[in-house]
Scaffold this active site. Structure first.
Site, PDB file in Angstrom:
ATOM      1  N   SER A 139       0.858  -1.192   0.000  1.00 19.41           N
ATOM      2  CA  SER A 139       0.000   0.000   0.000  1.00 19.41           C
ATOM      3  C   SER A 139       0.885   1.230   0.000  1.00 19.41           C
ATOM      4  CB  SER A 139      -0.871   0.028   1.253  1.00 19.41           C
ATOM      5  OG  SER A 139      -1.479   1.315   1.395  1.00 19.41           O
ATOM      6  N   TYR A 152      -1.896  -1.880  10.019  1.00 15.98           N
ATOM      7  CA  TYR A 152      -1.931  -2.151   8.572  1.00 15.98           C
ATOM      8  C   TYR A 152      -0.632  -1.686   7.922  1.00 15.98           C
ATOM      9  CZ  TYR A 152      -3.782  -1.468   3.742  1.00 15.98           C
ATOM     10  OH  TYR A 152      -3.998  -1.467   2.388  1.00 15.98           O
TER      11      TYR A 152
HETATM   12  C1  4PL Z   1      -3.843   6.611   1.093  1.00 17.66           C
HETATM   13  O1  4PL Z   1      -4.221   1.105   1.586  1.00 17.66           O
HETATM   14  O2  4PL Z   1      -3.202   3.834   0.849  1.00 17.66           O
HETATM   15  C2  4PL Z   1      -6.724   4.880   2.584  1.00 17.66           C
HETATM   16  C3  4PL Z   1      -7.111   2.365   2.869  1.00 17.66           C
HETATM   17  N1  4PL Z   1      -5.882   5.837   2.128  1.00 17.66           N
HETATM   18  O3  4PL Z   1      -6.233   1.297   2.521  1.00 17.66           O
HETATM   19  C4  4PL Z   1      -5.115   1.804   1.969  1.00 17.66           C
HETATM   20  C5  4PL Z   1      -4.724   5.515   1.580  1.00 17.66           C
HETATM   21  C6  4PL Z   1      -6.393   3.562   2.478  1.00 17.66           C
HETATM   22  C7  4PL Z   1      -4.330   4.194   1.432  1.00 17.66           C
HETATM   23  C8  4PL Z   1      -5.211   3.218   1.908  1.00 17.66           C
END
Ligand code: 4PL
Length: 246
Positions: A139, A152
């Site tokens: 992510s 996370y």
């Molecule tokens: C920038 O990986 O990368 C919300 C929710 N905002 O799961 C993510 C950002 C989320 C993100 C993510």
């Protein structure tokens, strides 16, 4: 002949969202696709939507025996596993000090232990075949330090680290291991969570002024899962409309 014709692909968490878009893309380009989702009914429905060449196997990626059963079934049905996409994850939205140790462990179990267990099982048939493509979903929150996602983000950092380590360990067997780091994406999970309220703000940070969708993520995963990406390993590709840049 599609980019994945004749390949056997397992995609975790493919009952919905980004995972489903990845499964659909790999299926459309010729792969036999196994949808490994904890929600077996959702997985069956997703496989039914794709049609012939897709099947669902209910899987808890955080459970060693469930992962082992998944690979036994895939190997007995197809005789090989070419592609594994580790997409399944819990996406929390909880302030750091409201995360107790039980919640921390629950997120680590699925988001990091799950990737470890899947990679460990996948590399057995891949080593034998001297071929493999593993793509792990990270992510961009790992780079941005996005709020309300501490466990996370820690797990996704672990995924990026494991990706680099396994690229080294599995390179001699012609197995590539890469990660894709999506930004905020209008997935089923995000749209059903408080993250949806961040979409407008995050868009102001992106170079590209629209909302990312699962269909924006899938082609990058599909590339890393293809023969064409054979000289790419240990990398993390950020796919977020230019939100984070490094
Ligand atoms: C920038 O990986 O990368 C919300 C929710 N905002 O799961 C993510 C950002 C989320 C993100 C993510």
């Amino acid at each position: 002949m599609g980019a994945h014709s004749g390949k056997v692909a397992v995609v975790t968490g493919a009952g919905q969202g980004i995972g489903f878009a990845i499964a659909r893309r790999l299926h459309a380009t010729g792969a036999s696709v196994v949808i490994a989702d904890l929600d077996a009914a959702k997985g069956e429905k997703a496989a039914g939507e794709l049609g012939a060449g897709a099947q669902a196997i209910g899987t808890d990626v955080g459970d060693e025996s469930s992962v082992s059963a998944l690979f036994s079934q895939v190997l007995s049905a197809h005789g090989k596993v070419d592609i594994v996409v580790n997409n399944a994850a819990i996406v929390p939205y909880t302030a750091w000090d409201d995360v107790d140790f039980g919640e921390w462990r629950r997120i680590m179990r699925v988001n990091l232990d799950g990737v470890y267990l899947m990679c460990r099982a996948a590399q057995v048939p891949m080593r034998e075949a001297k071929y493999g493509r593993i793509v792990n979903l990270a992510s961009n929150a790992f780079f941005a330090g996005t709020p309300n996602m501490s466990a996370y983000i820690a797990a996704k950092g672990g995924v990026i680290g494991l990706t680099r380590a396994l690229a080294t360990e599995l390179g001699p067997y012609n197995i590539t291991v890469n990660a894709v780091a999506p930004g905020l994406t209008a997935s089923d999970g995000v749209l059903a969570s408080p993250h949806k309220d961040s979409i407008a703000f995050v868009e102001t940070l992106q170079a590209l002024k629209r909302t990312g969708t699962p269909e924006d993520i899938a082609p990058v995963v599909a590339f890393l899962a293809s023969d064409a990406a054979g000289w790419v390993t240990g990398q993390t590709y950020t796919v977020d409309g230019g939100h984070v840049r490094y």
